[in-house]
Scaffold this active site. Sequence first.
Site, PDB file in Angstrom:
ATOM      1  N   HIS A 217     134.980  82.028 144.302  1.00 13.53           N
ATOM      2  CA  HIS A 217     133.552  82.216 143.754  1.00 13.53           C
ATOM      3  C   HIS A 217     132.578  82.294 144.767  1.00 13.53           C
ATOM      4  O   HIS A 217     132.717  81.723 145.999  1.00 13.53           O
ATOM      5  CB  HIS A 217     133.272  81.071 142.495  1.00 13.53           C
ATOM      6  CG  HIS A 217     133.907  80.994 141.311  1.00 13.53           C
ATOM      7  ND1 HIS A 217     134.717  79.919 141.064  1.00 13.53           N
ATOM      8  CD2 HIS A 217     134.272  81.928 140.444  1.00 13.53           C
ATOM      9  CE1 HIS A 217     135.430  80.144 139.785  1.00 13.53           C
ATOM     10  NE2 HIS A 217     135.144  81.373 139.476  1.00 13.53           N
ATOM     11  N   CYS A 303     131.412  72.698 140.363  1.00 13.76           N
ATOM     12  CA  CYS A 303     132.207  73.360 139.522  1.00 13.76           C
ATOM     13  C   CYS A 303     132.629  72.324 138.324  1.00 13.76           C
ATOM     14  O   CYS A 303     133.012  72.705 137.459  1.00 13.76           O
ATOM     15  CB  CYS A 303     133.343  73.965 139.861  1.00 13.76           C
ATOM     16  SG  CYS A 303     134.404  73.002 140.972  1.00 13.76           S
TER      17      CYS A 303
HETATM   18  N1  LIG Z   1     133.254  76.841 139.821  1.00 14.48           N
HETATM   19  C1  LIG Z   1     134.177  76.767 140.574  1.00 14.48           C
HETATM   20  O1  LIG Z   1     134.581  76.507 141.896  1.00 14.48           O
HETATM   21  N2  LIG Z   1     135.500  76.575 139.844  1.00 14.48           N
HETATM   22  C2  LIG Z   1     136.591  76.319 140.254  1.00 14.48           C
HETATM   23  C3  LIG Z   1     137.662  76.813 139.489  1.00 14.48           C
HETATM   24  C4  LIG Z   1     139.064  76.379 139.877  1.00 14.48           C
HETATM   25  C5  LIG Z   1     140.127  76.655 139.133  1.00 14.48           C
HETATM   26  N3  LIG Z   1     141.441  76.333 139.616  1.00 14.48           N
HETATM   27  C6  LIG Z   1     140.271  78.327 138.838  1.00 14.48           C
HETATM   28  O2  LIG Z   1     140.977  79.140 139.608  1.00 14.48           O
HETATM   29  O3  LIG Z   1     139.571  78.924 137.790  1.00 14.48           O
END
Ligand SMILES: NC(=O)NCCC[C@H](N)C(=O)O
Length: 310
Positions: A217, A303
């Site tokens: 992201h 996140c």
């Molecule tokens: N906003 C973020 O940085 N989210 C992390 C999401 C990690 C999760 N393992 C994913 O791949 O969606």
Amino acid sequence: MNIVRLRGLKGLGGLGRVGGFRSLGSGPSNLQVEREKHTHNVAIVRPPPPNFAQGLVTHFPTPTGTDYGVALEQWEGYCKVFKDHKGWELKMLGEARVKGGSGTHCPDSVFVEDTAVLFKDDVVGEDVAVICSNMAEIRRPEVGTMEEAIEGTGAFRVERIDGEGELLDGGDVLKVPGGNRVYVGLSSRSTPGGVERLQRVLPNHDIRGVPTTKVLHLKSCVTALPDGTIIGYDPIVDDTGFFDEGYLGLPEEGGAHVVVLDEKTLLMAASAPKSAEILAKKGYNIEVADISQFEKLEGCVTCLSVRWRK
Ligand SMILES: NC(=O)NCCC[C@H](N)C(=O)O
């Protein structure tokens, strides 16, 4: 500061130590209470589910040695930073399961940031909640509990990114403090259609798509300080010259991620001690949370919560 439980939470498991939970009803009087109660900043969180280790990885190697017990402790530590910081209140979402509530837990559901982004439209004096549409199918059921919680407050105009080709993950949305500029990562999770829709639902904001090819992201590689300076980790930023506000490179990947707790205080990961020192020398107080288990799954400090600022 209180931790308030949002509707739909089934059980706290071993999380009793976080303490102080209270359930919110859904009738009109409660909505009114919620509107009036918004005297604090609110961090919306959700504990990691038991199958957390099966979370998605895109740019990182498949993690080994993810420890659920440690993840729970680290998540509690993360929550405690908000709990102990003046002016913040925590709200906890109910669990998210695949197949409309009857299936297994959504393994990535602790990463609530990706499900919604909250904006202030100062021109019309309105709080706007944008409900995201995750590109990763297994993550889509996570959105429902967030949407329900946000609607339950009665405080937002709620918009959905749900058209053909419109995809947006909250982790790609960087709101620059002190203005109406928003950068959105054009990553493997968010599309130009998603960015265009966001601009349509937020006409008073200046929304700019940012090429994001080296990380999951946009906020995996850059975030913003309270004065608007964009900070990042150069090796994973597509174009460090992209940002009009000015850019400061920091020496660690985890150093690219800050949560602004107040004008002078930043929450950072324990994995970025050198970056924390640089920002401390600039006059910031640094609160540190060890989130190593979440970092293995491409998570960072931003996140693990959705922030609603008063
Ligand atoms: N906003 C973020 O940085 N989210 C992390 C999401 C990690 C999760 N393992 C994913 O791949 O969606």
